[in-house]
Design a protein around this motif. Structure first.
Motif, PDB file in Angstrom:
ATOM      1  N   UNK A 188      -0.302   1.546   6.144  1.00 42.94           N
ATOM      2  CA  UNK A 188       1.113   1.721   6.520  1.00 42.94           C
ATOM      3  C   UNK A 188       1.747   3.243   6.297  1.00 42.94           C
ATOM      4  N   UNK A 189       2.073   3.777   7.326  1.00 46.04           N
ATOM      5  CA  UNK A 189       2.562   5.314   7.275  1.00 46.04           C
ATOM      6  C   UNK A 189       3.641   5.398   6.103  1.00 46.04           C
ATOM      7  N   UNK A 190       4.692   4.365   5.777  1.00 42.93           N
ATOM      8  CA  UNK A 190       5.610   4.427   4.737  1.00 42.93           C
ATOM      9  C   UNK A 190       4.880   4.774   3.609  1.00 42.93           C
ATOM     10  N   UNK A 191       3.848   3.771   3.211  1.00 41.87           N
ATOM     11  CA  UNK A 191       3.010   3.830   2.153  1.00 41.87           C
ATOM     12  C   UNK A 191       2.327   5.088   1.878  1.00 41.87           C
ATOM     13  N   UNK A 192       1.568   5.599   2.811  1.00 43.96           N
ATOM     14  CA  UNK A 192       0.773   6.742   2.968  1.00 43.96           C
ATOM     15  C   UNK A 192       1.641   7.917   2.778  1.00 43.96           C
ATOM     16  N   UNK A 193       2.875   8.113   3.240  1.00 40.98           N
ATOM     17  CA  UNK A 193       3.665   9.299   2.850  1.00 40.98           C
ATOM     18  C   UNK A 193       4.114   9.221   1.619  1.00 40.98           C
ATOM     19  N   UNK A 194       4.384   8.014   0.844  1.00 42.94           N
ATOM     20  CA  UNK A 194       4.877   7.878  -0.386  1.00 42.94           C
ATOM     21  C   UNK A 194       3.618   8.576  -1.265  1.00 42.94           C
ATOM     22  N   UNK A 210      -1.015   6.612  10.921  1.00 45.43           N
ATOM     23  CA  UNK A 210      -0.887   7.588  12.028  1.00 45.43           C
ATOM     24  C   UNK A 210       0.354   8.481  12.097  1.00 45.43           C
ATOM     25  N   UNK A 211       1.182   8.314  11.005  1.00 43.76           N
ATOM     26  CA  UNK A 211       2.530   9.299  10.902  1.00 43.76           C
ATOM     27  C   UNK A 211       2.145  10.564  10.934  1.00 43.76           C
ATOM     28  N   UNK A 212       2.594  11.418  11.751  1.00 39.31           N
ATOM     29  CA  UNK A 212       2.383  12.598  11.829  1.00 39.31           C
ATOM     30  C   UNK A 212       2.455  13.381  10.554  1.00 39.31           C
ATOM     31  N   UNK A 213       3.574  13.242   9.965  1.00 40.25           N
ATOM     32  CA  UNK A 213       3.885  14.056   8.534  1.00 40.25           C
ATOM     33  C   UNK A 213       2.878  13.673   7.606  1.00 40.25           C
ATOM     34  N   UNK A 214       1.897  12.840   7.571  1.00 38.66           N
ATOM     35  CA  UNK A 214       1.017  12.428   6.457  1.00 38.66           C
ATOM     36  C   UNK A 214       0.238  13.802   6.489  1.00 38.66           C
ATOM     37  N   UNK A 215      -0.509  14.237   7.396  1.00 40.38           N
ATOM     38  CA  UNK A 215      -1.047  15.470   7.132  1.00 40.38           C
ATOM     39  C   UNK A 215      -0.407  16.869   7.478  1.00 40.38           C
TER      40      UNK A 215
END
Length: 394
Positions: free
Chosen positions: A111-117, A135-140
């Motif tokens: 999940x993008x929200x989990x990764x971003x956290x 796949x959320x762009x802001x992760x990387x």
């Protein structure tokens, strides 16, 4: 105890010496393992995808260990934690893996929200992070310097261009509408889709949001229908994506759906019903069709490790397996290039990777400062569910 039976100082010293000699004569203990962390959904609607990531990592780790491990014989060991698709639980798991388990690399997750956290923590603690799904762009592209987040997966801003191209080519779309989950992943895709449309002088006829636990999306879809949408761009995980399909059924509205890969993460056809087959979604790999040497090797390893896998039908979702396998192999190359498990050295080791013949593709210097995504737009394939099988669109 009699005087004759009482041990003398000389006898004690001799016994101690003998024990010492025998200890050093034993084979040396194996070097400490290199721990690889995984934080992902291992329960709930997306558990199937979490298990696919686990299997991709496991067969890669088995392959590396069979060749002697890394850094002079240290074996790899996978340590998993279930984030239950919850950002707060993901951060707690990351803290445990970093501080207690001392992992060299963290893989995470769905999940993008989990990764971003998690990403701010790994950047703070200088622990490399490899994304095999979210796949959320802001992760990387998170603004950190140095940046410890890498990815072998889809990237929203690239997928969004592909979604528009696919809709135009296959459905002659001129008036697309968006139906997006109301969280950071949906926001990332809304931004990317607007940019992709603007690049072609187009606009969406409407943008509608839904919550992850919504069971009725008819009001949002009714507004998109009234606006004249001729295609729907859908972004959501298994459960809510299935609710979109069921809501369309209740409305009697047959409209093409071009989706991100959320439906691939679990029991989509079971939840969505027969019209789940009408959803076309992006993938990074398929185990169907002719396989190269790496694909053949991975399929054989999966069959040997997991008896329930008889063929490509049973390797699902394929992207979880493929992305995790390639991600683990690239992380191993980075650790080898670093010559240690020091976090910053491993981060720089990713930049030292040259050519690697992977499962998804042959990678040529996949990571550079400022480029932390190894998969690009030419690496995507499009798929749909036929019964319970994810098959490439013919």
């Amino acid at each position: 105890m009699t005087h004759a039976a009482r041990p003398t100082r000389r006898r004690l010293l001799a016994a101690t010496a003998a024990l010492t000699c025998s200890f050093w004569a034993l084979p040396a203990f194996a070097a400490d393992p290199i721990k690889i962390g995984l934080i992902t959904a291992l329960s709930g609607q997306s558990a199937l995808a979490g298990e696919a990531i686990t299997r991709g990592l496991t067969v890669a780790i088995d392959e590396i260990n069979a060749k002697g491990g890394l850094l002079g014989g240290r074996k790899l060991e996978l340590v998993r934690r279930d984030d239950e698709a919850n950002p707060a639980k993901g951060v707690l798991a990351a803290r445990e893996l970093i501080y207690r388990e001392k992992v060299a690399v963290i893989f995470g997750g769905l999940d993008t929200p989990v990764s971003m956290a998690i990403v701010p923590l790994i950047n703070q603690e200088k622990v490399p992070f490899m994304g095999p799904w979210a796949a959320g762009t802001p992760i990387t592209k998170n603004g950190a310097n140095p940046n410890f987040a890498f990815r072998v997966s889809a990237v929203d801003e690239i997928v969004n261009v592909g979604m528009l191209d696919y809709a135009q080519k296959n459905f002659k779309s001129t008036k697309p509408g968006m139906i997006l989950v109301n969280n950071p992943w949906g926001e990332s895709n809304e931004k990317g889709l607007h940019a992709a449309l603007a690049a072609k002088g187009m606009k969406a006829v409407g943008v509608e949001k839904f919550e992850g636990n919504d069971v009725d999306v008819v009001p949002q879809l009714t507004r998109l229908k009234a606006a004249g949408a001729d295609t729907l761009f859908m972004v959501g995980n298994v459960g809510p994506s299935a609710q979109v399909v069921k809501s369309l059924d209740r409305m009697g509205w047959q409209v093409p759906i071009v989706s991100h890969w959320g439906p691939a993460g679990g029991r989509f056809t079971e939840l969505a019903g027969p019209n789940g087959k009408n959803v076309h979604f992006v993938q990074t790999y398929s185990f169907f069709g002719d396989q190269g040497p790496v694909g053949q090797k991975v399929i054989a390893a999966l069959k040997a490790k997991y008896p329930a896998i008889k063929g490509p039908d049973d390797i699902t979702p394929a992207v979880g397996v493929a992305n995790a396998y390639d991600g683990m192999m690239l992380a191993a190359l980075a650790i080898s290039a670093a010559g240690s498990t020091d976090g910053d050295a491993v981060r720089q080791g990713f930049y030292k990777i040259g050519k690697y013949d992977g499962l998804i593709k042959t990678y040529e210097q996949p990571f550079k400062p400022g480029v932390h995504d190894a998969v690009n737009s030419t690496d995507y394939v499009w798929a749909q569910f036929i019964d319970n099988r994810i098959l490439p669109v013919r």
